[in-house]
Write an enzyme that holds these catalytic residues in place. Structure first.
Site, PDB file in Angstrom:
ATOM      1  N   LEU A 177      23.559  13.262  55.299  1.00 50.59           N
ATOM      2  CA  LEU A 177      24.606  12.327  54.900  1.00 50.59           C
ATOM      3  C   LEU A 177      24.043  11.226  54.015  1.00 50.59           C
ATOM      4  CD1 LEU A 177      24.827  12.703  58.376  1.00 50.59           C
ATOM      5  CD2 LEU A 177      27.160  12.131  57.718  1.00 50.59           C
ATOM      6  N   ASP A 178      24.752  10.941  52.933  1.00 51.75           N
ATOM      7  CA  ASP A 178      24.457   9.757  52.148  1.00 51.75           C
ATOM      8  C   ASP A 178      24.853   8.529  52.985  1.00 51.75           C
ATOM      9  OD1 ASP A 178      23.900   8.123  49.849  1.00 51.75           O
ATOM     10  OD2 ASP A 178      26.068   8.007  49.548  1.00 51.75           O
ATOM     11  N   LYS A 179      24.267   7.372  52.693  1.00 57.12           N
ATOM     12  CA  LYS A 179      24.574   6.188  53.492  1.00 57.12           C
ATOM     13  C   LYS A 179      25.764   5.415  52.932  1.00 57.12           C
ATOM     14  CE  LYS A 179      22.100   2.365  53.233  1.00 57.12           C
ATOM     15  NZ  LYS A 179      23.114   1.289  52.985  1.00 57.12           N
TER      16      LYS A 179
END
Length: 792
Positions: free
Chosen positions: A476-478
Site C-alpha cells: 500500500l502507498d501511504k
C-alpha cells in the site's frame, strides 16, 4: 503500436450470458491491433484481449455511448476508416462466431470489435467497402444497420407485440406436441400424430432450422444445428410426438432463459438511466437553458436543484449540498459538498441548490467509464472460465462422435435394431450441447462484476474477480491511501544560515511549494495562505523527481525538498541531520528549504490516518493477507504510520522503481514459500505508483483521488477511496469462485447422469431437453445470486 491486421487464435469466445455458444470458439478471431500495455510484464493471465463479450439475450435498444474503445485508440491506416453497425440478431456468441469467421478472410478489414451488450460491431476497413461488409453479414441471415458515431442505436428490437407472438407460437406448438403425444398414446392413426407434430415443429422451429442450416453451412455444430439434426432424425425414424415435443420445449426454454439472463444485463445497463436526459446550463447572456448532457462541453456551468440527478462530472463553483453517491461509490450515506468539491455524473443531489463547472463530457464521465469498464471487463476471462471454454471445445465433438458410434456400432457388430440405437444417438446429440456448462461461468462473472460496481469497486476483468481470493501480500502507498492525503504543516524551524526574518524565509518556501501539486508541498503553501502570506514570482521552476522542487526567486536559486535532495546537494550537516531525525521520530515528514550553499529552514508536515484504514488492515489479516506499506517519506515516518495502522512491514524513501522492486521481491517470496498461484497486490493513487501497480498481480487504484495514470494502470478502482473495499473484494472473489465450482458441478453432473441413462436405455429426447434446460436455468439462477448482498 503495431497497426497491421492481427489475426489471433483465441480459445475463449464462449458465451458470456447465452446458451447458444456450444462451439463458438474454434475459429480464428480478427482482433484489434496489438499494442503496448501497462500490464505487459504481468503473468499470462493478465493479457488483455481486445474484444468484448458482453451479456446478450436482451431486447433493449438505446444510445451507444462513446467509449475509450481499444479499437478507437489505435491509428487508422491511410485509406481506412472506423465504422459501426447494429446487428439485432447478434444476441449471443453463436452469431458472433459466424460473423467473425465470415469477415476474417476479407482483405478490406484490418480489425474487428464486438459488443454483445449493445449488439454492435465496429471495424477498421477500407473506405467505401461498407456495403461489402453488410452483404457478408446479410448472407448469414442477419441485418447490419450502420450507426453514426455519437448517434443513438436504431430501434431494431422486437416490439412487445412481437415478443408475445413468439411466446404464443411456442405455447401453441407445445399444445400441439402434447396433442401428438396423446393421439399416439391413444393409438389413433399415425397420420394424425404426424400432422400435429409437423404443425408444432413449423410453429416453433423455423427460426431454429434457419439458424441451424446457416451454422452447418459454415461448419459450426452449435445448439441450433444439433437440435435441427436431432428433431429431423426423430421425425425420419417415425418418432413424431417426440420430435415435436423436443422442438417446443427447446423454443420455450430459450425464451425463459433469455428472460432470466436479462437480469445480469440490466443490472449493468440500468446505470445508463442514472444520468438525466436534460440539465440546466448557463448561457453566454446569463440566462439558463435546458440541454441534453451530450450537448455540453468542458467548462460549461450547470445548475442542480434539490432532488435532481447530476448529469456530468464537475467541480462545485457555488453553493453547498449533500449528495447521494451510492451509484458511483457504493456508499449509501450522503456526502456533504461545498465549493471546490468534485461531483460525479449519475449521483443524486439531496438538499441544497448548487452550480458546478463541467470537467468531463458525457462520453468520458465517471459513470460512462464505469459502464464501459464493466462491459469491457467481461472479455478479461477468469481462469475457470478459460478452462470451461477449453473443455467445451472438445466436449461437443467428443459427444457427437460417441453418438455416431452408438448409432452404428451395436447394429453392425451385435445385430441390434437400427431404430433403437439411432434414437439413442439422437438423444446424445441433444446432450452434446454444453449450454449449461458454457453459461455457468460468464453469468456468474457478469453478476460478480455488477455486484462489485454497485459497491464502488470497478473491476476491469473476470480474471481479477476470481483471482482476488489468491492474494497473500498487499502493498500500500501511504499518502492518500492509508492516510487522508491532506497533510498539514505542524512545525517550522528557521536555521541561522537563513540570515533573514522567519516570515521572509517562509514566504520563499511557500512560493516554491505553491507551484507543486504534491500534498506535502501543498500543506506548506496552504499554511502560508492561511496566514495571509503572499507568494513571490518563481522563475525556472523545475520538479525534481523523488526529491522536491527548484526555482529562482529574485535571482537566487532555491531548493525545497526532502532529505534525499539535501544529501545530493552535500548540505546535510550533523546538526541538521539530528534535527531532521528528531522530527521524523514523531512520524512527521520533513521538508527543507535550501540554496546551493546552505539549508535555510526545516518544515514538518504530518498526515492523519483514515479511520477506515485500521479496520481494513485488520480485516485483511483475518483473510490471511499480509500488508506492506511503501512510502516516499522517510523510514521513521513510514514506520510510525504503519505501527498506527497495524501494517506488518513498512519501507520508506521509496522511489517509483523502488516500489516496483518491492513488489517483485514479494512476488518471488509468495511463489517460493507457497502455492505458485499465490498473488501480490498493490494499492496506490499516484503516477509514482504506476510501475508497482503494473507489476503487481492485481493493482488497486484509489479512484476518487487517484490520477488517470493510476486508474488506467490498475486492475481494480476503489471509487470512494475506502480501503475496506479490498477485503470486500476478496470476499466477493471467494464467493465467485465457490459459485463457479457449484455451477460446473451442476452442469457436468446432470449431463453425465443423462449420458449414462441414455446409454443404459432409459433416456428419452424430451427428458434430455428438460435436463439441458433445467441445468441451464439452475446455473443461471445460481450465478445471479452474486447480485445479492454479501453476508460472509
Amino acid at each position: 503500436m503495431n497497426t497491421e491486421k492481427t489475426t489471433l487464435t483465441h480459445d475463449s469466445t464462449a458465451s458470456d450470458t447465452c446458451c447458444c455458444s456450444c462451439n463458438a470458439d474454434k475459429h480464428e478471431h480478427v482482433e484489434v491491433s496489438v499494442e503496448d500495455h501497462a500490464h505487459a510484464d504481468k503473468d499470462q493471465q493478465h493479457v488483455h484481449h481486445h474484444h468484448d463479450h458482453s451479456s446478450p439475450c436482451c431486447n433493449a435498444a438505446g444510445p451507444v455511448p462513446e467509449t475509450r474503445s481499444r479499437l478507437r485508440q489505435q491509428p487508422v491506416p491511410d485509406g481506412s476508416q472506423i465504422s459501426q453497425w447494429r446487428i439485432d440478431a447478434m444476441d449471443c456468441p453463436t452469431e458472433e462466431t459466424l460473423i467473425r469467421k465470415q469477415l476474417a478472410s476479407m482483405d478490406n478489414i484490418s480489425a474487428l470489435e464486438f459488443n454483445l451488450m449493445q449488439r454492435t460491431l465496429s471495424a477498421i476497413h477500407f473506405k467505401g467497402t461498407e456495403g461489402t461488409i453488410e452483404a457478408a453479414i446479410a448472407s448469414l441471415g442477419m441485418q447490419a444497420v450502420p450507426v453514426k458515431e455519437g448517434a443513438p442505436a436504431p430501434e431494431l428490437t422486437a416490439s412487445p407485440k412481437q415478443q408475445y407472438r413468439a411466446l404464443g407460437l411456442a405455447a401453441g406448438g407445445l399444445a400441439l406436441a402434447l396433442g401428438a403425444e396423446i393421439t399416439h398414446w391413444l393409438e389413433w392413426p399415425s397420420m394424425v400424430s404426424a400432422a400435429l407434430a409437423i404443425i408444432a415443429i413449423l410453429m416453433c422451429g423455423l427460426g431454429t432450422y434457419r439458424k441451424g442450416l446457416i451454422a452447418l453451412r459454415h461448419g459450426e455444430l452449435n445448439i441450433n444445428a444439433l437440435m435441427s439434426i436431432a428433431v429431423t432424425g426423430a421425425a425420419v425414424i417415425g418418432q413424431w410426438p417426440e420430435a415435436a415435443m423436443v422442438m417446443a420445449l427447446f423454443t420455450i426454454s430459450e425464451l425463459i432463459e433469455a428472460r432470466s439472463l436479462d437480469r445480469a444485463r440490466l443490472a449493468i445497463r440500468s446505470l445508463l438511466q442514472l444520468a438525466p436526459d436534460t440539465t440546466t446550463v448557463l448561457q453566454a447572456d446569463g440566462s439558463w437553458k435546458e440541454l441534453t448532457p451530450d450537448a455540453l462541453s468542458i467548462g460549461d456551468v450547470v445548475r442542480v436543484r434539490p432532488g435532481q440527478r447530476i448529469a456530468l462530472d464537475g467541480v462545485i463553483t457555488q453553493g453547498q449540498t449533500s449528495i447521494n453517491q451510492s451509484a458511483v461509490t457504493g456508499e449509501s450515506l450522503p456526502v456533504d459538498k461545498k465549493a471546490g468539491d468534485i461531483v460525479f455524473a449519475g449521483t443524486l443531489n439531496e438538499s441544497g441548490e448548487f452550480q458546478f463547472k463541467v470537467t468531463a463530457t458525457s462520453q468520458n464521465s465517471t459513470l460512462a467509464r464505469i459502464i464501459h469498464a464493466v462491459e469491457e471487463a467481461q472479455s478479461e476471462r477468469a481462469p475457470t472460465q478459460r478452462f470451461v471454454d477449453q473443455f467445451a471445445r472438445y466436449y461437443t465433438p467428443a459427444v457427437v462422435l460417441i453418438a455416431v458410434a452408438v448409432a452404428i456400432i451395436p447394429p453392425l457388430l451385435f445385430a441390434q435394431p437400427w431404430l433403437v440405437w439411432i434414437y439413442k444417438a439422437l438423444v446424445l446429440l441433444v446432450i452434446a450441447c454444453p449450454c449449461a456448462l458454457v453459461i455457468s461461468t460468464p453469468v456468474t462473472i457478469v453478476s460478480a462484476l455488477t455486484a462489485a460496481s454497485k459497491r464502488g469497486l470497478l473491476v476491469k476483468g473476470g480474471v481479477y474477480m476470481e483471482n482476488g481470493r489468491r492474494l497473500r501480500w498487499l502493498a500500500l502507498d501511504k499518502t492518500g491511501t492509508i492516510t487522508h492525503g491532506k497533510p498539514v504543516q505542524t512545525e517550522m524551524a528557521v536555521l541561522p544560515a537563513a540570515q533573514a526574518e522567519p516570515a521572509q524565509t517562509r514566504q520563499i518556501a511557500a512560493s516554491l511549494a505553491g507551484r507543486s501539486d504534491h500534498p506535502v508541498s501543498l500543506a506548506i503553501a496552504k499554511a502560508a495562505q492561511a496566514d495571509n502570506i503572499d507568494f513571490l514570482p518563481v522563475e525556472q521552476f523545475t520538479a525534481l523527481a523523488g526529491q522536491g522542487t527548484r526555482g529562482v526567486i529574485y535571482g537566487v536559486q532555491y531548493y525545497l525538498g526532502n532529505l534525499r535532495l539535501i544529501e545530493s546537494l552535500n548540505l546535510l550537516a550533523p546538526e541538521i541531520a539530528q534535527h531532521i531525525n528528531t522530527l521524523e521520530q514523531k512520524g512527521q515528514t520533513v521538508v527543507a528549504l535550501a540554496t546551493d550553499q546552505a539549508v535555510l529552514a526545516l518544515f514538518a508536515v504530518a498526515d492523519s490516518i483514515k479511520p477506515t484504514s485500521q479496520q481494513a488492515i485488520a480485516e485483511l489479516h483475518q483473510l490471511g493477507v499480509q500488508t506492506l506499506m511503501l512510502s516516499g517519506d522517510n523510514q521513521h515516518s513510514a514506520q510510525a504510520i504503519a505501527l498506527q495502522a497495524g501494517i506488518d512491514e513498512a519501507r520508506g524513501n521509496q522511489l517509483p522503481e523502488d516500489k516496483r522492486q518491492a513488489i517483485e521481491e514479494k512476488l518471488a517470496q509468495v511463489k517460493t514459500r507457497g502455492d505458485q498461484k499465490n498473488m501480490v497486490g498493490m494499492v496506490g493513487d499516484g503516477i509514482n505508483d504506476a510501475p508497482a501497480l503494473a507489476r503487481a498481480d492485481i493493482g488497486f487504484a484509489m479512484g476518487a483521488a487517484g490520477t488517470d495514470t493510476a486508474m488506467e494502470t490498475a486492475d481494480v478502482a476503489i471509487m470512494d477511496d475506502d480501503l475496506r473495499k479490498i477485503p470486500l473484494f476478496i470476499r466477493l472473489s471467494k464467493r465467485t469462485h465457490r459459485i463457479l465450482l457449484q455451477n460446473i458441478t451442476l452442469a457436468l453432473g446432470i449431463k453425465l447422469v443423462f449420458l449414462l441413462l441414455t446409454v443404459a436405455g432409459y433416456g428419452t429426447m424430451w427428458m434430455a431437453v428438460f435436463a439441458d434446460v433445467g441445468a441451464s436455468l439452475l446455473v443461471v439462477l445460481n450465478g445471479l445470486r452474486m447480485l445479492r448482498s454479501l453476508r460472509d
